[in-house]
Scaffold this motif. Structure first.
Motif, PDB file in Angstrom:
ATOM      1  N   SER A  34       0.832  -1.213   0.000  1.00  0.00           N
ATOM      2  CA  SER A  34       0.000   0.000   0.000  1.00  0.00           C
ATOM      3  C   SER A  34       0.862   1.258   0.000  1.00  0.00           C
ATOM      4  CB  SER A  34      -0.917   0.016   1.219  1.00  0.00           C
ATOM      5  OG  SER A  34      -1.768  -1.088   1.225  1.00  0.00           O
ATOM      6  N   PHE A  38       1.057   4.099  -2.929  1.00  0.00           N
ATOM      7  CA  PHE A  38       0.847   5.508  -2.614  1.00  0.00           C
ATOM      8  C   PHE A  38       2.023   6.357  -3.072  1.00  0.00           C
ATOM      9  CE2 PHE A  38       1.688   9.073   0.210  1.00  0.00           C
ATOM     10  CZ  PHE A  38       0.556   9.840  -0.021  1.00  0.00           C
ATOM     11  N   PHE A  42       1.843   9.285  -5.792  1.00  0.00           N
ATOM     12  CA  PHE A  42       2.230  10.637  -5.385  1.00  0.00           C
ATOM     13  C   PHE A  42       3.329  11.185  -6.291  1.00  0.00           C
ATOM     14  CE2 PHE A  42       4.461  13.640  -2.573  1.00  0.00           C
ATOM     15  CZ  PHE A  42       3.401  14.474  -2.251  1.00  0.00           C
ATOM     16  N   SER A  73     -11.863  11.459  -6.489  1.00  0.00           N
ATOM     17  CA  SER A  73     -11.481  10.636  -5.338  1.00  0.00           C
ATOM     18  C   SER A  73     -12.699  10.233  -4.527  1.00  0.00           C
ATOM     19  CB  SER A  73     -10.508  11.389  -4.436  1.00  0.00           C
ATOM     20  OG  SER A  73      -9.332  11.684  -5.118  1.00  0.00           O
TER      21      SER A  73
END
Length: 132
Positions: A34, A38, A42, A73
């Protein structure tokens, strides 16, 4: 050193954290996966922001792209559960506000692009926008 008492304790704690991040030492690999996803998302978002600043009309497209992030989102997390991650669509008031925001924003983006072309700006490139 945070919670470490000395440099040796710091190295041991750091090594334990690193080994848990990659899923060894009797730890789950889920947080590491995870976290990596991310970080990659990013970094790609920052890369695209730099691309928009460099090759587009400055901060205009950056502001437009970042404005789309919030409703998209919210819609994504309307369709999926976080724990455990999986398909679980459910609608709330926030869902309808997100749809409403996109209903206003998408035609506004089209109009912005159309108005720019009518002012005589020439856009080149296969995407139809952003490359001068």
């Amino acid at each position: 050193f945070g919670m470490a008492r000395n440099p040796d304790d710091f190295v041991k704690r750091w090594w334990l954290s690193l080994s848990c991040f990659v899923g060894s030492n009797h730890c789950s690999a889920r947080p590491g996966i995870s976290g990596t996803i991310f970080l990659l998302a990013f970094l790609s978002e920052n890369y695209m922001t730099c691309y928009l600043l460099r090759y587009c009309e400055g901060a205009t497209y950056v502001a437009i792209a970042q404005a789309f992030r919030t409703p998209l989102s919210a819609l994504f997390w309307t369709l999926f559960n976080e724990h455990p991650f999986g398909w679980h669509p459910h609608a709330t008031k926030a869902t309808w506000f997100s749809f409403g925001a996109l209903v206003v924003m998408i035609p506004a983006l089209y109009f912005y692009e159309w108005a720019g072309q009518r002012r005589g700006k020439k856009y080149k490139g296969r995407f139809g926008f952003c490359l001068k």
